[in-house]
Design an enzyme around this catalytic site. Structure first.
Site, PDB file in Angstrom:
ATOM      1  N   LYS A  26      37.215 118.821  91.511  1.00 17.95           N
ATOM      2  CA  LYS A  26      36.255 119.440  92.240  1.00 17.95           C
ATOM      3  C   LYS A  26      35.919 120.991  92.063  1.00 17.95           C
ATOM      4  CE  LYS A  26      37.527 117.512  96.251  1.00 17.95           C
ATOM      5  NZ  LYS A  26      38.673 117.200  95.817  1.00 17.95           N
ATOM      6  N   ARG A 101      35.383 115.777 104.862  1.00 22.31           N
ATOM      7  CA  ARG A 101      36.315 115.084 104.500  1.00 22.31           C
ATOM      8  C   ARG A 101      36.452 113.640 105.357  1.00 22.31           C
ATOM      9  NH1 ARG A 101      39.436 118.862 101.100  1.00 22.31           N
ATOM     10  NH2 ARG A 101      41.371 118.485 101.150  1.00 22.31           N
ATOM     11  N   ARG A 138      49.581 121.239  88.160  1.00 19.93           N
ATOM     12  CA  ARG A 138      48.496 122.344  88.374  1.00 19.93           C
ATOM     13  C   ARG A 138      49.252 123.509  88.909  1.00 19.93           C
ATOM     14  NH1 ARG A 138      44.073 120.796  92.830  1.00 19.93           N
ATOM     15  NH2 ARG A 138      45.526 120.554  94.175  1.00 19.93           N
ATOM     16  N   ARG A 171      51.164 125.060  94.463  1.00 17.85           N
ATOM     17  CA  ARG A 171      50.570 124.979  95.844  1.00 17.85           C
ATOM     18  C   ARG A 171      51.766 124.392  96.640  1.00 17.85           C
ATOM     19  NH1 ARG A 171      44.500 123.084  96.125  1.00 17.85           N
ATOM     20  NH2 ARG A 171      45.430 121.841  97.725  1.00 17.85           N
ATOM     21  N   ARG A 182      48.193 113.152 101.119  1.00 16.68           N
ATOM     22  CA  ARG A 182      46.929 113.669 100.906  1.00 16.68           C
ATOM     23  C   ARG A 182      46.104 112.582 100.269  1.00 16.68           C
ATOM     24  NH1 ARG A 182      48.085 118.310  97.470  1.00 16.68           N
ATOM     25  NH2 ARG A 182      45.916 118.909  97.226  1.00 16.68           N
TER      26      ARG A 182
HETATM   27  P1  AMP Z   1      41.985 121.188  99.369  1.00 17.51           P
HETATM   28  O1  AMP Z   1      42.345 122.628  98.597  1.00 17.51           O
HETATM   29  O2  AMP Z   1      40.630 120.934  99.461  1.00 17.51           O
HETATM   30  O3  AMP Z   1      43.102 120.225  98.879  1.00 17.51           O
HETATM   31  O4  AMP Z   1      42.670 121.671 100.597  1.00 17.51           O
HETATM   32  C1  AMP Z   1      43.925 121.782 101.134  1.00 17.51           C
HETATM   33  C2  AMP Z   1      44.049 121.554 102.501  1.00 17.51           C
HETATM   34  O5  AMP Z   1      43.330 122.404 103.469  1.00 17.51           O
HETATM   35  C3  AMP Z   1      43.938 120.070 103.116  1.00 17.51           C
HETATM   36  O6  AMP Z   1      44.947 119.301 102.570  1.00 17.51           O
HETATM   37  C4  AMP Z   1      43.859 120.048 104.607  1.00 17.51           C
HETATM   38  O7  AMP Z   1      45.079 120.675 105.227  1.00 17.51           O
HETATM   39  C5  AMP Z   1      43.177 121.522 104.537  1.00 17.51           C
HETATM   40  N1  AMP Z   1      41.484 121.170 104.354  1.00 17.51           N
HETATM   41  C6  AMP Z   1      40.623 121.306 103.349  1.00 17.51           C
HETATM   42  N2  AMP Z   1      39.320 120.914 103.563  1.00 17.51           N
HETATM   43  C7  AMP Z   1      39.494 120.479 104.848  1.00 17.51           C
HETATM   44  C8  AMP Z   1      38.576 119.587 105.563  1.00 17.51           C
HETATM   45  N3  AMP Z   1      37.180 119.444 105.157  1.00 17.51           N
HETATM   46  N4  AMP Z   1      38.938 119.182 106.896  1.00 17.51           N
HETATM   47  C9  AMP Z   1      39.967 119.235 107.052  1.00 17.51           C
HETATM   48  N5  AMP Z   1      41.114 119.925 106.293  1.00 17.51           N
HETATM   49  C10 AMP Z   1      40.777 120.420 105.464  1.00 17.51           C
END
Ligand code: AMP
Length: 235
Positions: A26, A101, A138, A171, A182
């Site tokens: 993404k 989400r 990654r 990360r 996740r």
């Molecule tokens: P990502 O980089 O999109 O995988 O996001 C990393 C982390 O940020 C996720 O595992 C959540 O803890 C938080 N996060 C990101 N976007 C959201 C969202 N739309 N709703 C809730 N938590 C989020």
């Protein structure tokens, strides 16, 4: 570059939601779409990581959830989107990467984006096996956030970002335990949005395997097909 059909029109108006498992690509595709169409790439995950780094109160709130691989509470995420994407000075177009989400967030977005709505929701398809392989290798730039894969798209100099020379890191939530959590949350809370957007005639499923260029070509074709259709999202 799409191979067939009309190419992107960078009129700054495109509104896209990107769905897909963690590791489905993404971030990479959102970046490319945003620059092809002249719109903002909005990643809630990047926004939270920047907030954690800066030590802001938003960062302190988000950090504990992120480390466990849990979702940050809806009201916190929706407030971030409301301010950054639908604020009085916000530009009209966007690519949303990592939001919504869950159903509550999708409904909040539907309200905020009314009356125009969004043009299309792209579901980037990649199997659990494929994303597990990608996530474990990654690496992310600590300065500019560019992402690399040690196997399929390694940096030219090991440990250094090709774009800005920053240090690459893994990360905190790309550990096996947090990845598993996740992905569970994705299946339970985010995957139902695929049907939700399909019911609204806004879904395009795109094969997320192959090279980044191949996936971009498919994503652009899907965007163009939806933009060409009459309807509330077609502007
Ligand atoms: P990502 O980089 O999109 O995988 O996001 C990393 C982390 O940020 C996720 O595992 C959540 O803890 C938080 N996060 C990101 N976007 C959201 C969202 N739309 N709703 C809730 N938590 C989020």
């Amino acid at each position: 570059m799409t191979g067939a059909g009309p190419g992107p029109v960078a009129d700054g108006a495109l509104r896209v939601v990107l769905l897909g498992r963690q590791g489905s690509g993404k971030g990479t595709q959102a970046d490319r779409l945003a620059s092809l169409y002249g719109v903002a790439h909005v990643s809630t995950g990047d926004a939270f990581r920047a907030a954690v780094k800066s030590g802001s109160s938003l960062g302190r709130t988000a950090q504990a959830y992120m480390e466990r691989g849990e979702l940050v509470p809806d009201e916190v995420v929706v407030a971030v989107i409301r301010e950054h994407v639908f604020g009085p000075a916000s530009p009209p177009g966007f690519v949303l990467d990592g939001f919504p989400r869950n159903l509550a967030q999708a409904e909040a977005l539907e309200d905020m984006a009314a009356p125009r709505g969004i043009d299309v929701c792209i579901d980037l398809e990649a199997s659990v096996d494929e994303v597990l392989r990608r996530l474990s290798s990654r690496r992310v730039c600590s300065s500019c956030g560019a992402t690399y894969n040690l196997v399929s798209s390694p940096p030219k100099v090991p440990g250094r970002c090709d774009v800005c020379g920053g240090t690459l890191y893994q990360r905190d939530d790309d550990t096996e335990e947090a990845i598993r959590r996740r992905l569970e949350i994705y299946e339970a809370e985010t995957a139902p949005l695929i049907a939700w957007y399909r019911e609204r005639g806004l879904l395009a499923s795109v094969d997320g395997t192959g090279s980044a260029d191949e996936v971009t070509a498919r994503v652009v074709s899907a965007v163009e097909a939806h933009r060409a259709r009459p309807g509330p999202g077609a502007g």
